[in-house]
Design a protein around this motif. Structure first.
Motif, mmCIF file in Angstrom:
data_model
loop_
_atom_site.group_PDB
_atom_site.id
_atom_site.type_symbol
_atom_site.label_atom_id
_atom_site.label_comp_id
_atom_site.label_asym_id
_atom_site.label_seq_id
_atom_site.Cartn_x
_atom_site.Cartn_y
_atom_site.Cartn_z
ATOM 1 N N LYS A 103 0.887 -1.007 -0.125
ATOM 2 C CA LYS A 103 0.094 0.370 0.185
ATOM 3 C C LYS A 103 0.982 1.185 -0.288
ATOM 4 N N LYS A 104 2.036 1.197 0.703
ATOM 5 C CA LYS A 104 3.013 2.407 0.806
ATOM 6 C C LYS A 104 3.614 2.192 -0.221
ATOM 7 N N ARG A 105 4.198 1.474 -1.075
ATOM 8 C CA ARG A 105 4.471 1.526 -2.642
ATOM 9 C C ARG A 105 3.770 2.057 -4.025
ATOM 10 N N HIS A 106 2.730 1.831 -3.586
ATOM 11 C CA HIS A 106 1.827 2.291 -4.925
ATOM 12 C C HIS A 106 0.800 2.950 -3.969
ATOM 13 N N ASN A 107 1.040 4.156 -3.239
ATOM 14 C CA ASN A 107 0.415 4.405 -2.540
ATOM 15 C C ASN A 107 -1.664 4.283 -2.357
#
Length: 592
Positions: free
Chosen positions: A146-150
């Motif tokens: 989730k953090k990598r792909h916002n």
């Protein structure tokens, strides 16, 4: 020694928050600097420090590599990705999640984890046998993903699984109150909705597995925004495709297409595109419609709560009131979902089948037809299919959302309308193509909901776009088509010759005379263009002659004859042409 000066921070003890900068913003900063804008100016405009801007510019290559590796442009962190099936799986998973959100399909953690494991296992089967890494789609992996792909929140938005009938009735009452109080006419109440159209997808029996691999763009799709008003008026379709300049658009101006053509990488509706449609397509067309019908421009627009429909649309024009359908009831009362989109897709399938029949009758194979069928052909069929959706159908779809609108809802059934198209037209064309298809096959194609794309289809779609999108978008359109007097005259002569041939064969003078009048009327616009072109040619020739004529010296006596005003003595070139390339379609006194 003097005391230290107190801190100028707005709140004592509070740390200054760092501002997260997305890849999209970083790319914009790089583009502005490469365009010649100084760092100091960029810093002042964006409210960032000059050191931050300089750091971004020094990191230009890493930012560019991150974008090329399909990192989300909304991401604020550039991370080092693991190569192999896990990296490929995450790319496909992003595509799948975005598709689910676009189609308003609810998502959960368990669904995403299961899809991730499924994609990884599928990719691992085709990987190097020495690849032994395991993947369990743990909760920790999901948080990092989730953090990598916002994907800060996987929000369930739009149509819910269980529709609330009581809520639908309450909304119906509230909408009726608004219509009565504001005195909206049927011509002033509009609804629009998006639908995905896989423009080359036909029943599976129309081609074998080997043939399907040989057909480019088989799983390619467009997003269409379709809509109209209670009176049965249809808006011009708004189409979103993944390519800005497809090869099929060579020598074609997008402004002349029968749809409003837009593009983005995913071929999906976004808030920016919806605003574009609202301001530049819907408002002008609705204004012109109201003007032609001598009614006030006061519009009530009914929308569903899709991700691409921004809430501030209702504040963008003072004469347009926007009402949003409540969650969980869209499938029950959304007007366009009550038969208009299904009828459109059935008509599109019929149009395409009819073209396939015509191609096979002219000597082509079905495979050759599909290979030659491009996005421009699809757009032409989309326009023709939308035109075929009847006013009665467009009026009926409002039955479930409006309490009353006269007796215009009587005598129409959406399922019967689609069934008639399927049974009487599409199946008959399928038999002509020698295809073993039934009604169930056709209804699967024209159903409103888009079926989930499988892992194999995601891979094929990604590979196809990576091969085709870049070259297509680099295509520079050739000069636009233009009229010339010579070609127009040749066209008129050819049409005249064809009509004389028909006259010689037709023993029914009344029928020929009727066809003659229709053809003549249809050609009026081209005759006007010819006359205008001819006048411009004559004027330019006259100006050229005048420029090349030397004025006589004052001391020289010139006894030149005065120009004649007798029209009969004028040259044919100087006369205005009223009927260029005269097409004499009248009867030659034949006896029938």
């Amino acid at each position: 020694m003097s005391a230290k000066r107190p801190s100028a921070s707005p709140a004592s003890g509070e740390k200054k928050r760092r501002k997260a900068i997305t890849l999209e913003m970083k790319l914009k900063i790089i583009a502005q600097h490469e365009g010649g804008k100084p760092v100091m100016v960029i810093s002042r405009e964006l409210g960032l420090s000059q050191s931050t801007i300089s750091t971004i510019l020094k990191d230009k290559k890493r930012i560019s590599d991150a974008v090329k590796s399909s990192a989300s442009i909304k991401s604020t962190v550039i991370t080092k990705k693991r190569a192999g099936p896990i990296d490929d799986m995450e790319k496909l998973l992003v595509e799948w999640i975005e598709e689910q959100v676009q189609n308003r399909i609810p998502l959960s953690l368990l669904m995403i984890q299961a899809k991730a494991r499924s994609l990884f296992n599928m990719l691992k089967e085709h990987a190097d046998p020495t690849y032994t890494q395991m993947f369990t789609a743990s909760h920790g992996w999901f948080q990092r993903f989730k953090k990598r792909h916002n994907f800060h929140t996987v929000k369930v938005t739009g149509e819910a699984v269980c529709a609330d009938i009581e809520c639908a009735e309450a909304f119906k009452e509230e909408l009726h109150r608004i219509i009565v109080e504001q005195k909206y006419l049927p011509e002033q109440i509009f609804n629009v909705d998006e639908t995905s159209l896989f423009w080359k997808r036909m029943p599976e029996c129309t081609y074998t597995d080997q043939e399907s691999k040989a057909i480019p763009g088989l799983r390619d799709h467009v997003t269409l925004l379709l809509g109209g008003n209670v009176a049965g008026f249809k808006l011009k379709p708004f189409l979103i495709y993944h390519s800005e300049n497809p090869r099929a658009f060579k020598n074609v101006s997008k402004h002349t297409l029968p749809v409003h053509y837009r593009h983005n990488k995913k071929a999906w509706m976004t808030s920016a595109l919806f605003e574009d449609w609202f301001l530049n397509c819907f408002i002008p067309q609705a204004k012109e419609y109201c003007r032609q019908n001598n009614i006030a421009f006061k519009i009530l627009l009914i929308l569903d709560d899709a991700p691409g429909h921004p809430r501030h649309i209702g504040t963008m024009h003072p004469d347009v009131k926007v009402v949003y359908l409540p969650l969980n009831i869209t499938t029950l009362i959304q007007p366009m979902d009550q038969g208009a989109i299904a009828a459109f897709k059935a008509q599109y399938l019929r149009q395409t089948f009819a073209q396939a029949v015509e191609a096979t009758e002219s000597g082509q194979t079905l495979l050759e037809f599909w290979k030659g069928f491009n996005i421009l052909n699809a757009i032409q069929n989309i326009a023709a299919a939308w035109e075929e959706v009847t006013e009665q159908c467009m009026n009926f779809v409002w039955k479930k959302v409006l309490k009353t609108c006269g007796n215009t809802f009587n005598g129409f059934n959406k399922d019967c309308a689609v069934d008639e198209i399927v049974t009487n037209k599409i199946l008959m064309l399928g038999k002509q193509l020698e295809l073993d298809i039934n009604e169930e096959d056709i209804h699967e194609i024209v159903s409103i909901k888009t079926e989930e794309i499988s892992g194999e289809e995601l891979i094929e779609l990604q590979e196809e776009r990576s091969k085709n999108v870049e070259p297509e978008e680099e295509v520079i359109p050739n000069p636009l088509k233009q009229f010339t007097t010579k070609k127009l005259a040749e066209a008129f002569a050819t049409i005249g010759k064809g009509m004389r041939m028909l006259e010689a064969m037709d023993g029914n003078y009344e029928r020929f005379a009727r066809a003659d009048r229709q053809v003549q009327d249809a050609l009026v616009c081209y005759r006007e263009i010819y006359n205008e072109k001819k006048k411009q040619t004559v004027c330019s020739q006259f100006d050229s002659i005048m420029k090349n004529t030397k004025p006589a010296k004052s001391s020289t006596k010139v006894n030149a004859p005065m120009p004649s005003t007798n029209y009969s003595q004028a040259s044919p070139e100087g006369r205005e042409i009223d009927n260029p390339g005269t097409i004499a379609f009248t009867s030659s006194n034949n006896t029938f």
